[in-house]
Scaffold this active site. Structure first.
Site, PDB file in Angstrom:
ATOM      1  N   ASN A 165       0.971  -2.159   8.884  1.00  0.00           N
ATOM      2  CA  ASN A 165       2.104  -3.086   8.871  1.00  0.00           C
ATOM      3  C   ASN A 165       2.927  -3.153   7.614  1.00  0.00           C
ATOM      4  OD1 ASN A 165       2.129  -4.437  11.495  1.00  0.00           O
ATOM      5  ND2 ASN A 165       0.003  -4.823  10.931  1.00  0.00           N
TER       6      ASN A 165
ATOM      7  N   CYS B 119      -9.422  -4.214  11.511  1.00  0.00           N
ATOM      8  CA  CYS B 119      -9.028  -4.362  10.107  1.00  0.00           C
ATOM      9  C   CYS B 119      -9.946  -5.374   9.442  1.00  0.00           C
ATOM     10  CB  CYS B 119      -7.574  -4.805  10.002  1.00  0.00           C
ATOM     11  SG  CYS B 119      -7.043  -4.841   8.291  1.00  0.00           S
TER      12      CYS B 119
ATOM     13  N   LEU C 176      -6.497  -0.957   6.326  1.00  0.00           N
ATOM     14  CA  LEU C 176      -5.921  -0.586   7.610  1.00  0.00           C
ATOM     15  C   LEU C 176      -4.681  -1.426   7.938  1.00  0.00           C
ATOM     16  CD1 LEU C 176      -6.710   1.600   9.510  1.00  0.00           C
ATOM     17  CD2 LEU C 176      -8.077  -0.027  10.804  1.00  0.00           C
ATOM     18  N   CYS C 177      -4.737  -2.722   7.580  1.00  0.00           N
ATOM     19  CA  CYS C 177      -3.584  -3.572   7.909  1.00  0.00           C
ATOM     20  C   CYS C 177      -2.356  -3.166   7.083  1.00  0.00           C
ATOM     21  CB  CYS C 177      -3.918  -5.038   7.698  1.00  0.00           C
ATOM     22  SG  CYS C 177      -5.185  -5.327   6.492  1.00  0.00           S
ATOM     23  N   THR C 178      -2.580  -2.762   5.843  1.00  0.00           N
ATOM     24  CA  THR C 178      -1.464  -2.277   5.021  1.00  0.00           C
ATOM     25  C   THR C 178      -0.880  -1.027   5.658  1.00  0.00           C
ATOM     26  OG1 THR C 178      -2.529  -3.092   3.031  1.00  0.00           O
ATOM     27  CG2 THR C 178      -0.814  -1.446   2.736  1.00  0.00           C
TER      28      THR C 178
END
EC number: 6.2.1.64
Lengths: 449, 535, 182
Positions: free
Chosen positions: A219, C110, A214-216
């Site tokens: 961002n 996350c 999700l962070c990839t």
């Protein structure tokens, strides 16, 4: 008109090919195989086969089985026909778009193969109960959903009956033949519930669904897929372009157009190339590539195994075949092993004898103290009228508080009855156990006193 | 940079219909398929099942050659015949029902025997991309295969008997540019970075990167830095041995930042770097099979008849010998890796640009060659595709079926080797051949009427074949018995399986993508076992 | 080999039922989650809430950190366990608005084991520990709320002030946070 005898002659000749296999013995036949015209009679007039799914594999299966002599075929499929099905689901035409897959497929095959009496069910597999599934001799499934496979697997396991000595009653076994394809790859397998590896035993053979961190996605996107995933997971919920209550629907062309445009904006912003309509649709709907040839081959392997099961004319594959048609044509058959800690097929029901007047506390004590169980902190649940019910669970505080009173209640007050199953989880067993309650007869108890 | 996004991205009807397969062979693969014309000889169940999976994905046209009339037995195993078809020409009935599957496909039916066509109009076969035949006699098989070999038309010969199925592909020469390997070796050039790559890597300073970005340094950079450090101490050598690779791993571990307690911070990119050590240290080299291709006489002695493939191979050789300094053009694909967006995109562009420069150089060479030869030009797109896949080019040089049937010495010793093993699938091959011999001698399949009486006759066919290849007779007759039990029966599910496979191979041949079987596939549905032989 | 032909010439007709055979069987997902929950071993800062104790597939996890930036806060996560559990992970969302590098304002979290690194051997307990760790050690390297992540790296004091402000209820930048102090 020379009517019947002529029709019968036609019929004799129609099944000429199959009769050779069924009415002649061969050196590689199973020793128990006895060639006889009765076998053809059995597959035509008695043997009931359930085909689950009327899609890429299902259409092929239905045709294959009808031409292998099976008449009493049932087909279940919830879906309706779409244009993108037509490159492989050969029983459907453009005019059929929007109609039930199961109905269209059945109508076509019954018309093409005289004598075939296939029956369609345009519904979900979960809409039927044990009584429905128990009527079949064999279930063959061509699904793209793991959830549905697991459900069906669980259903067939629950139909198993055990003799008093704990051995499996073989007549309660309904074999499951399962096929699956992805692009140029596929697999086919034979499951004898309770005897060989089941879907749940080999769950790790299914690749996990493709996901992106999700962070990839949020961002540091670098692939076009990341851009689509961003719009799907984050931007849609933020902007709710069709209002708060409207979920993203990959089949809605307006939604797709919106996602594509946003994903392209994001890609442009980051210098990422390759966000196309096809890619966007693929990520949104998790599309698995599919082609007629692979489906035809895998379904045919499944149909051959159904034929072998029904006729005993040849030993079944043991028990899992993989196929790859990308580089040449490669098949490999191996014995997938049954897991002793399988959630589905090693969950053999145990029987616990209790007094009809017993309280839940008595069961709890038995689970902790009885030599057969010796549990530490059993959590007990059951299913009553199709609904899950938590009877007692000490490990979760909020549940303990709300189920504590159940301990004092008689089992009959809790809705349990002679023959009811309870599910018991404890740290001492690898899996949740299913325990069947058996009410002891009062006289017996008196006699022991 | 920003391009206006299309307001109406609706796909065409055709793209929707073929969506699931376009994801496998692309729009250009589909175009190739739509330009294909498949000929089927004999509309048996095996034949129609094969055509079905070629017509559904949208081949351009099909032609069925069949001079027989429909029987009740046909109806029992063949889905593309109806009860009302009995007595009518089998090919035309099958064609009518198969064409219902896809209105975009053209179809023709020829109600003549293959022998007659071979005799009277052999040029008939020149029109086809692939000829597929089932249920042919020995003699016709040999004549047809020899003819198709001579006119260079791909041929697939197929059988389905009882639980057994086989197909044999005859291709004179088949070049595959897009072989779609499952695991493509990345082409990274870390041992010989081209100028743009070298300057990117050299200007990257691991030590000045902030902690939050440290976890997003692409592993290519990390490994390059580790190698550089190692080479300073090792006379500028390239790390090759296991010991040296372990030293590289140690250096990489040293790069990992530590927290205040000296414990390494878990960073995904460093984990990726450590995993990549084995593959990334493989020096850039010219694969032997590609070397063989570009120095093949067909690539050296070009004529104006030369195929685009050989012309491009020739241009590729010229590139390797000059600009390429012994290496292939950069393929231009960057594997996915943990990285910040900027670094990844920069790297991706560096590789893509170099690939474009290399492909451009090769395209110019191709243009020179086609101009010199006065032959048709080759498009830049085609050359680019060729360069992109230059590391995985694949060539099949086939053999003629007629030669296999004559059991010439090389074929005989090949078969004998497998029989000695013993390999049961090769036994099946012998039985299929023997059954064919039986059919030509007795005008019926072995066991067609009743199994017992034909056993000795089939046995003598087997013995004859075995003696032709100087092999001793089989110790047991079980496979002969089994073949007589089948009595030439065509089992639908066996034909359906083989049909799926054969259609698949025909599509590979027509689209020139993915690698076809080279050259014989045999499947035993009784044991769910299959094998590939190369005759 | 099982001999279907001789075993079962005639099958029961549809709808026929056997005594005691009508009770619905638990799904594999149900069996597994029962096991997971029965073995739940929560750290003292965590608690669960089951709106319906009979429904073990939908519940809430409450984390009240007792150290770190988020000490004194109360954060609610919703867990939805689907029919494909444990092949697929539960869906977890943060229902409390929080100023956190790894949790965005829509409640997306996350955490690798909730997506790409999920494995069927993991349990609800593994997720609980993963979430608890996020509050003790927010990870600015893989941010979901980039602003918060940048701030944590460039100015820890300011970040801490903003976390406090958000937990007391108020604006950080243009985003409003409901009070979530215990």
């Amino acid at each position: 008109m020379a009517g019947e005898s002529q029709t019968s002659d036609h019929n004799q000749r129609r099944w000429h090919h199959i009769k050779k296999l069924l009415e002649r013995s061969g050196p590689f036949c199973h020793p128990d195989f006895e060639p006889s015209p009765d076998i053809l009679d059995f597959i035509m007039n008695s043997c009931k086969v359930l085909v689950v799914g009327a899609g890429g594999l299902g259409c092929e299966l239905l045709k294959d089985l009808a031409l292998m002599g099976f008449k009493k075929i049932h087909v279940i499929d919830l879906d309706t026909i779409e244009l993108s099905n037509l490159n492989r689901q050969f029983l459907f035409r453009k005019n059929d778009i929007g109609l039930s897959k199961a109905k269209c497929a059945v109508d076509f095959v019954n018309k093409r193969v005289p004598g075939c009496e296939a029956v369609a069910h345009h519904c979900a597999i979960q809409d039927f109960d044990e009584g429905f599934y128990r009527q079949f001799h064999i279930v063959v499934c061509g699904l793209d959903s793991i959830v549905a496979r697991r459900w069906l697997n669980g259903m067939l396991m629950s139909l198993l009956q055990y003799n008093d000595d704990g051995s499996l009653d073989q007549s309660s076994i309904i074999p499951l033949v399962d096929g699956g394809t992805e692009g140029f790859k596929g697999n086919a397998r034979v499951i004898l519930p309770g005897l060989s590896a089941c879907i749940e035993c080999t769950l790790d053979l299914y690749p996990p669904q493709k996901t992106y961190p999700l962070c990839t996605v949020a961002n540091t996107p670098r692939l076009p897929e990341h851009c689509v995933e961003y719009v799907k997971v984050i931007q849609w919920a933020k902007e709710n372009p069709w209002g708060n209550s409207v979920q993203l629907d990959g089949d809605d062309p307006h939604h797709l157009a919106w996602v594509l445009e946003r994903a392209q904006e994001r890609a442009n912003k980051h210098g990422i190339t390759g966000v196309t309509y096809r890619l966007t649709q693929g990520v949104l709907k998790n599309i698995i590539p599919a082609v007629a040839s692979t489906n035809a081959a895998i379904a045919a392997v499944c149909a051959t195994e159904v034929f072998k099961l029904a006729t005993s004319s040849c030993a079944n594959m043991n028990n899992y075949m993989i196929m790859n048609m990308a580089d040449g044509v490669y098949t490999y058959t191996f014995n997938a092993e049954k897991r002793s800690d399988c959630l589905a097929c090693s969950n053999v029901t145990r029987v616990m004898e209790i007094e009809p007047e017993a309280t839940l506390q008595a069961i709890y004590n038995k689970l902790c103290d009885d030599q057969d169980y010796m549990m530490k902190s059993p959590g007990i649940t059951t299913i009553i009228n199709g609904r899950n019910k938590t009877l007692y669970m000490a490990s979760v505080k909020s549940i303990e508080e709300r189920t504590r009173d159940n301990l004092k209640k008689k089992v009959t007050e809790l809705g349990l009855y002679n023959g009811a199953d309870i599910l018991v989880a404890d740290i001492t067993t690898p899996n949740t156990l299913t325990i069947k309650l058996k009410f002891s007869e009062l006289e017996d108890i008196e006699m022991t006193h | 940079m920003a391009s206006p996004s299309p307001k109406s991205p609706e796909q065409s009807e055709k793209n929707k219909q073929y969506d699931r397969q376009l994801r496998l062979w692309g729009d250009h693969g589909q175009t190739a398929l739509e330009n294909g014309h498949i000929c089927l000889i004999n509309a048996t169940a095996l034949g129609t099942e094969t055509l079905k999976s070629i017509v559904l994905p949208g081949v351009g046209a099909i032609t069925i050659v069949d001079d027989s009339t429909v029987t009740d037995e046909d109806i029992g195993s063949n889905f593309f015949l109806e009860c009302s078809s009995v007595g009518i020409n089998r090919g035309s009935e099958a064609l009518r029902l198969i064409l219902e599957l896809n209105s975009a496909v053209q179809g023709h039916s020829v109600q003549e025997s293959t022998d007659q066509i071979l005799l009277e109009n052999p040029d008939f076969f020149k029109a086809f991309s692939v000829v597929i035949a089932t249920a042919l006699g020995e003699k016709t098989i040999q004549e047809l295969s020899q003819h198709l070999w001579d006119i260079n038309v791909p041929f697939i010969l197929c059988r389905s008997v009882g639980f057994l199925g086989s197909f044999r592909i005859q291709l004179k020469e088949h070049a595959v540019v897009e072989s779609h390997p499952d695991n493509e070796q990345p082409d990274l050039r870390l041992d010989m970075p081209f100028p743009a790559l070298k300057s990117f890597l050299d200007n990257f300073d691991l030590d000045v990167v902030e902690l939050k970005d440290h976890g997003h340094i692409p592993w290519i950079v990390i490994i390059y830095k580790a190698i550089e450090k190692w080479r300073l101490k090792n006379n500028n050598q390239w790390p090759m041995s296991t010991k040296e690779k372990n030293e590289i791993r140690e250096i990489i571990r040293d790069f990992i930042r530590k927290d205040e307690n000296g414990i390494p911070i878990n960073e995904e990119n460093f984990a990726e770097t450590l995993r990549a050590v084995n593959t990334a240290l493989v020096p850039t080299f010219l694969p032997v099979k590609i070397q063989k291709l570009i120095y093949n006489s067909a690539a050296i002695n070009l004529t104006n008849e030369s195929s685009p493939f050989w012309i491009m191979c020739s241009a590729l050789r010229n590139f390797v010998e000059t600009e390429g300094k012994g290496k292939l053009p950069v393929c231009g694909a960057l594997p996915d890796m943990t990285a910040s967006t900027d670094h990844y995109i920069q790297l991706q562009n560096i590789y893509r640009n170099q690939a474009a420069i290399d492909a451009e150089a090769i395209y110019r060479k191709v243009q020179q060659i086609t101009a010199q030869l006065h032959c048709e030009t080759i498009s830049e797109t085609e050359v680019k595709l060729f360069c992109r896949h230059a590391h995985n080019l694949y060539l099949i040089k086939g053999s003629c079926i007629a030669q296999e049937y004559r059991l010439e010495s090389s074929v005989a010793s090949y078969i004998a080797r497998y029989l000695e093993e013993p390999n049961v699938m090769m036994v099946h091959y012998i039985l299929l051949r023997a059954a064919e011999r039986f059919l030509s001698e007795h005008c019926r399949a072995p066991g067609d009427w009743e199994p017992e009486g034909d056993i000795s006759k089939l046995k003598s066919c087997v013995s004859k074949l075995l003696s032709d290849i100087s092999c001793s007779p089989f110790p047991k007759d079980d496979h002969v018995h089994e073949m007589c039990r089948y009595g030439g029966a065509e089992i639908h599910s066996v034909s359906a399986f083989m049909g799926g496979c054969i259609a698949h191979e025909a599509i590979k041949i027509v689209t020139k993508q993915y690698i076809p079987v080279n050259n014989t596939f045999i499947h035993d549905s009784a044991s769910t076992n299959s094998a590939v032989f190369t005759f | 080999m099982i001999k279907l032909f001789s075993l079962k010439q005639k099958k029961d007709e549809e709808g026929s039922s056997r005594p005691g055979g009508t009770q619905k069987k638990a799904s594999a997902a149900q069996l597994r989650i029962t096991k997971d929950l029965n073995e739940l071993n929560l750290p003292k800062t965590c608690g669960t809430e089951f709106p319906d104790p009979d429904d073990l597939l939908n519940f809430k996890l409450i984390i009240c950190p007792d150290e770190g930036f988020y000490r004194g806060g109360r954060f609610v996560f919703s867990f939805k366990v689907g029919p494909n559990y444990p092949h697929e992970p539960p869906k977890v969302k943060c229902e409390t608005a929080v100023y956190h590098p790894n949790i965005d304002l829509e409640g997306n979290v996350c955490l690798n084991i909730l997506r790409e690194d999920w494995k069927p051997v993991l349990t609800v307990n593994s997720i609980v520990y993963g979430l608890q760790y996020l509050f003790l050690e927010p990870n600015p390297e893989d941010p979901l709320n980039k602003e918060a992540a940048d701030e944590l790296q460039s100015n820890r004091r300011l970040f801490e002030q903003h976390v406090q402000r958000a937990m007391r209820g108020g604006y950080v930048g243009s985003s409003y946070f409901e009070r979530c102090l215990k």
